[in-house]
Design a protein around this motif. Structure first.
Motif, PDB file in Angstrom:
ATOM      1  N   LEU A 106      -3.941   1.716  42.287  1.00  0.00           N
ATOM      2  CA  LEU A 106      -4.053   1.365  40.924  1.00  0.00           C
ATOM      3  C   LEU A 106      -3.751   2.661  40.125  1.00  0.00           C
ATOM      4  CD1 LEU A 106      -6.268   0.171  39.166  1.00  0.00           C
ATOM      5  CD2 LEU A 106      -7.909   2.292  39.056  1.00  0.00           C
ATOM      6  N   GLU A 107      -3.735   4.017  40.011  1.00  0.00           N
ATOM      7  CA  GLU A 107      -3.070   4.807  39.298  1.00  0.00           C
ATOM      8  C   GLU A 107      -1.674   4.733  38.889  1.00  0.00           C
ATOM      9  OE1 GLU A 107      -5.855   5.696  40.428  1.00  0.00           O
ATOM     10  OE2 GLU A 107      -6.748   6.105  38.672  1.00  0.00           O
ATOM     11  N   HIS A 108      -0.124   4.347  40.308  1.00  0.00           N
ATOM     12  CA  HIS A 108       0.830   4.145  39.984  1.00  0.00           C
ATOM     13  C   HIS A 108       1.683   2.894  39.697  1.00  0.00           C
ATOM     14  CE1 HIS A 108       0.146   6.658  43.208  1.00  0.00           C
ATOM     15  NE2 HIS A 108       1.263   7.354  42.478  1.00  0.00           N
ATOM     16  N   GLN A 109      -0.033   2.119  39.423  1.00  0.00           N
ATOM     17  CA  GLN A 109       0.654   0.075  38.571  1.00  0.00           C
ATOM     18  C   GLN A 109       1.199   0.261  37.640  1.00  0.00           C
ATOM     19  OE1 GLN A 109       0.579  -2.294  40.415  1.00  0.00           O
ATOM     20  NE2 GLN A 109      -0.001  -1.322  42.401  1.00  0.00           N
ATOM     21  N   ILE A 110       1.694   0.646  36.441  1.00  0.00           N
ATOM     22  CA  ILE A 110       2.002   0.244  35.124  1.00  0.00           C
ATOM     23  C   ILE A 110       1.574  -0.667  34.221  1.00  0.00           C
ATOM     24  CG2 ILE A 110       3.822  -1.383  34.904  1.00  0.00           C
ATOM     25  CD1 ILE A 110       5.760   1.336  32.836  1.00  0.00           C
ATOM     26  N   CYS A 111       0.763  -1.800  35.554  1.00  0.00           N
ATOM     27  CA  CYS A 111       0.249  -2.389  34.265  1.00  0.00           C
ATOM     28  C   CYS A 111      -1.406  -1.537  34.136  1.00  0.00           C
ATOM     29  CB  CYS A 111      -0.257  -3.625  35.049  1.00  0.00           C
ATOM     30  SG  CYS A 111      -1.116  -3.073  36.437  1.00  0.00           S
ATOM     31  N   PHE A 112      -2.086  -0.699  34.638  1.00  0.00           N
ATOM     32  CA  PHE A 112      -3.120  -0.617  35.175  1.00  0.00           C
ATOM     33  C   PHE A 112      -3.072   0.681  33.601  1.00  0.00           C
ATOM     34  CE2 PHE A 112      -6.041   3.768  35.654  1.00  0.00           C
ATOM     35  CZ  PHE A 112      -7.422   2.918  35.468  1.00  0.00           C
ATOM     36  N   GLN A 113      -1.831   1.579  33.596  1.00  0.00           N
ATOM     37  CA  GLN A 113      -1.570   2.324  32.366  1.00  0.00           C
ATOM     38  C   GLN A 113      -1.769   1.928  30.636  1.00  0.00           C
ATOM     39  OE1 GLN A 113      -2.653   5.393  33.534  1.00  0.00           O
ATOM     40  NE2 GLN A 113      -1.477   5.337  35.456  1.00  0.00           N
ATOM     41  N   TYR A 139      -2.687  -1.072  29.864  1.00  0.00           N
ATOM     42  CA  TYR A 139      -4.549  -1.500  30.011  1.00  0.00           C
ATOM     43  C   TYR A 139      -4.990  -1.062  29.987  1.00  0.00           C
ATOM     44  CZ  TYR A 139      -8.656  -3.078  31.789  1.00  0.00           C
ATOM     45  OH  TYR A 139      -9.820  -4.266  32.179  1.00  0.00           O
ATOM     46  N   THR A 140      -5.163   0.110  29.895  1.00  0.00           N
ATOM     47  CA  THR A 140      -6.096   1.531  30.458  1.00  0.00           C
ATOM     48  C   THR A 140      -5.862   2.557  27.993  1.00  0.00           C
ATOM     49  OG1 THR A 140      -5.357   2.754  31.623  1.00  0.00           O
ATOM     50  CG2 THR A 140      -7.374   1.699  32.096  1.00  0.00           C
ATOM     51  N   ALA A 141      -4.962   2.608  28.813  1.00  0.00           N
ATOM     52  CA  ALA A 141      -4.144   3.444  27.268  1.00  0.00           C
ATOM     53  C   ALA A 141      -4.612   2.532  25.426  1.00  0.00           C
ATOM     54  CB  ALA A 141      -2.840   3.504  27.038  1.00  0.00           C
ATOM     55  N   SER A 142      -4.357   0.821  26.369  1.00  0.00           N
ATOM     56  CA  SER A 142      -4.173   0.283  24.948  1.00  0.00           C
ATOM     57  C   SER A 142      -5.720   0.084  24.571  1.00  0.00           C
ATOM     58  CB  SER A 142      -3.886  -1.740  25.267  1.00  0.00           C
ATOM     59  OG  SER A 142      -4.085  -2.468  24.092  1.00  0.00           O
ATOM     60  N   LYS A 143      -6.728   0.161  25.720  1.00  0.00           N
ATOM     61  CA  LYS A 143      -8.217  -0.284  25.785  1.00  0.00           C
ATOM     62  C   LYS A 143      -8.314   1.084  24.516  1.00  0.00           C
ATOM     63  CE  LYS A 143     -10.211  -0.950  29.212  1.00  0.00           C
ATOM     64  NZ  LYS A 143     -11.269  -0.941  30.441  1.00  0.00           N
ATOM     65  N   LEU A 155     -12.251   2.754  36.064  1.00  0.00           N
ATOM     66  CA  LEU A 155     -11.454   1.532  35.773  1.00  0.00           C
ATOM     67  C   LEU A 155     -11.623   1.358  33.728  1.00  0.00           C
ATOM     68  CD1 LEU A 155     -12.360  -1.768  37.447  1.00  0.00           C
ATOM     69  CD2 LEU A 155     -10.325  -0.599  37.531  1.00  0.00           C
ATOM     70  N   THR A 156     -12.624   2.009  33.714  1.00  0.00           N
ATOM     71  CA  THR A 156     -12.870   2.171  31.980  1.00  0.00           C
ATOM     72  C   THR A 156     -13.884   1.478  31.718  1.00  0.00           C
ATOM     73  OG1 THR A 156     -10.779   2.938  31.804  1.00  0.00           O
ATOM     74  CG2 THR A 156     -12.838   3.830  30.115  1.00  0.00           C
ATOM     75  N   LEU A 157     -14.844   0.993  32.817  1.00  0.00           N
ATOM     76  CA  LEU A 157     -15.406  -0.253  32.093  1.00  0.00           C
ATOM     77  C   LEU A 157     -17.011   0.183  32.128  1.00  0.00           C
ATOM     78  CD1 LEU A 157     -13.282  -3.344  34.099  1.00  0.00           C
ATOM     79  CD2 LEU A 157     -13.717  -2.706  31.694  1.00  0.00           C
ATOM     80  N   ASP A 158     -17.484  -0.629  31.556  1.00  0.00           N
ATOM     81  CA  ASP A 158     -19.356  -0.440  31.800  1.00  0.00           C
ATOM     82  C   ASP A 158     -20.010  -1.597  32.488  1.00  0.00           C
ATOM     83  OD1 ASP A 158     -19.638  -2.092  30.174  1.00  0.00           O
ATOM     84  OD2 ASP A 158     -20.496  -1.337  28.875  1.00  0.00           O
ATOM     85  N   SER A 159     -21.398  -1.024  33.114  1.00  0.00           N
ATOM     86  CA  SER A 159     -21.430  -2.212  34.041  1.00  0.00           C
ATOM     87  C   SER A 159     -21.463  -3.610  33.050  1.00  0.00           C
ATOM     88  CB  SER A 159     -23.090  -1.436  33.739  1.00  0.00           C
ATOM     89  OG  SER A 159     -24.356  -1.453  32.346  1.00  0.00           O
ATOM     90  N   GLY A 160     -22.193  -3.599  31.566  1.00  0.00           N
ATOM     91  CA  GLY A 160     -22.029  -4.897  30.856  1.00  0.00           C
ATOM     92  C   GLY A 160     -20.508  -6.030  31.161  1.00  0.00           C
ATOM     93  N   THR A 161     -19.708  -5.415  31.971  1.00  0.00           N
ATOM     94  CA  THR A 161     -18.393  -5.937  31.979  1.00  0.00           C
ATOM     95  C   THR A 161     -18.729  -6.221  34.203  1.00  0.00           C
ATOM     96  OG1 THR A 161     -16.888  -4.558  30.275  1.00  0.00           O
ATOM     97  CG2 THR A 161     -15.775  -5.741  32.034  1.00  0.00           C
ATOM     98  N   LEU A 162     -18.109  -5.201  34.272  1.00  0.00           N
ATOM     99  CA  LEU A 162     -18.539  -4.836  36.012  1.00  0.00           C
ATOM    100  C   LEU A 162     -19.647  -6.008  36.363  1.00  0.00           C
ATOM    101  CD1 LEU A 162     -17.519  -1.367  36.618  1.00  0.00           C
ATOM    102  CD2 LEU A 162     -16.526  -3.735  36.871  1.00  0.00           C
ATOM    103  N   MET A 183       5.789   5.275  32.923  1.00  0.00           N
ATOM    104  CA  MET A 183       3.889   5.198  33.322  1.00  0.00           C
ATOM    105  C   MET A 183       3.890   6.941  32.636  1.00  0.00           C
ATOM    106  SD  MET A 183       2.598   3.905  35.838  1.00  0.00           S
ATOM    107  CE  MET A 183       1.971   4.392  36.948  1.00  0.00           C
ATOM    108  N   GLU A 184       4.901   7.791  32.600  1.00  0.00           N
ATOM    109  CA  GLU A 184       4.317   9.394  32.259  1.00  0.00           C
ATOM    110  C   GLU A 184       4.275   9.442  30.530  1.00  0.00           C
ATOM    111  OE1 GLU A 184       7.847  12.148  33.642  1.00  0.00           O
ATOM    112  OE2 GLU A 184       6.172  12.096  35.379  1.00  0.00           O
ATOM    113  N   MET A 185       4.631   8.717  29.941  1.00  0.00           N
ATOM    114  CA  MET A 185       4.646   8.475  28.231  1.00  0.00           C
ATOM    115  C   MET A 185       2.833   7.907  28.759  1.00  0.00           C
ATOM    116  SD  MET A 185       7.723   7.070  26.573  1.00  0.00           S
ATOM    117  CE  MET A 185       9.612   7.908  26.959  1.00  0.00           C
ATOM    118  N   LEU A 186       2.686   6.560  29.347  1.00  0.00           N
ATOM    119  CA  LEU A 186       1.148   6.540  28.877  1.00  0.00           C
ATOM    120  C   LEU A 186       0.240   7.321  29.554  1.00  0.00           C
ATOM    121  CD1 LEU A 186       2.358   2.959  30.143  1.00  0.00           C
ATOM    122  CD2 LEU A 186       1.654   3.213  27.749  1.00  0.00           C
ATOM    123  N   ILE A 187      -0.076   7.579  30.161  1.00  0.00           N
ATOM    124  CA  ILE A 187      -0.667   8.747  30.823  1.00  0.00           C
ATOM    125  C   ILE A 187      -1.140   9.762  30.092  1.00  0.00           C
ATOM    126  CG2 ILE A 187      -1.775  10.905  32.795  1.00  0.00           C
ATOM    127  CD1 ILE A 187       0.684   8.714  34.880  1.00  0.00           C
TER     128      ILE A 187
END
Lengths: 148, 148
Positions: free
Chosen positions: A7-14, A16-20, B61-68, B130-134
């Motif tokens: 998960l953490e190595h996928q740029i898409c995931f980073q 996606y979560t950064a945007s959210k 995933l930063t998702l709550d039960s309403g989504t999951l 990746m690092e920038m997004l993190i």
DNA sequence: GGCAATTAAGTTGTGCACAATCTAATTATA
DNA sequence: TATAATTAGATTGTGCACAACTTAATTGCC
């Protein structure tokens, strides 16, 4: 190329979560303006270019009519925008600011300042990050065009 | 700090569209696996760590039960996962892979490769992005913690 | 042991996001 | 100039994403 199925190595995931998480930051800032994040984006376009047609608006935001139609309907209920059918081409619908919508701009002026403050980021870093994101989109589009 | 009220100058807009466009890229790649993008993220976590409880899954995933809850329900209908109530704490629900779900991993192995190819990006740039997004997420969280 | 506070999941309601389809207006062309 | 193809926008249906609320199990505290 990074291909590990983690998960953490996928740029898409980073992305996606950064945007959210950034959108989440906007929520309380936009709440006093009675706007959701997407509605705010539409207002940004209109403050820049009033009387834009829905087609162009959708292209700028990468949103189709299935998303925009109901969204604009809600902005109309808030009395921020109004629709006017174009006279030269009756298919087109022009979106215009109402006086309330125009007036809202003043309150919105401070939104980017608040967000910058929350991100606590210096100008150079900000610009570098913007360029990265624009580059990612350019690569995505380059692929899209290769395929088309 | 960049405070101009223009769509293209907002980092939020660049993040939002980059994320959407990357997700769009995944759609046709994930379609043969019968997975949406969010469902794929859940499967990624499970392939990494089977028998995870919904709470932890949501945190990753930063998702709550309403989504999951409904999302997991659909994964169960696909026979990729199953829910088992934890014996030590009857409130917790553990999510486990079914044989089909486990088998799907093999097909999924090539997903990151395809995406990398489409992005046409070299390893160093990929890692830098990746690092920038993190970092963006770290700044958002730093603010969240200042406020809490 | 008894009861309030907390916690994990699930449910309900609202608003995107997008594919697929429909309608009406316009343009192309046979 | 009829009519076929295209275009703009709306509608329908599915699936997130999240706030607010409900239910049931667990923990804390007396």
């Amino acid at each position: 190329m990074k291909s590990s199925l983690t998960l953490e190595h996928q740029i898409c995931f980073q992305l996606y979560t950064a945007s959210k998480e950034l959108t989440r930051l906007y929520r309380p800032i936009l709440a006093p303006l009675n706007l959701t994040y997407s509605q705010y984006l539409v207002m940004l376009v209109l403050w820049e270019e009033d009387h834009i047609d829905l087609k162009q608006l959708g292209e700028r935001l990468t949103l189709d009519s299935g998303t925009l139609s109901p969204l604009v309907k809600r902005l109309m209920q808030l009395d921020y925008v109004e629709k006017v059918r174009a006279t030269d081409d009756e298919r087109r619908v022009l979106l215009s600011l109402t006086p309330s919508g125009r007036a809202l701009r003043e309150q919105a002026e401070e939104v980017p300042l608040k967000v910058s403050g929350m991100l606590n980021i210096d100008e150079a870093t900000y610009v570098a990050y913007m360029e990265m994101l624009i580059d990612i989109k350019a690569r995505l589009r380059a692929f899209g065009e290769r395929e088309e």
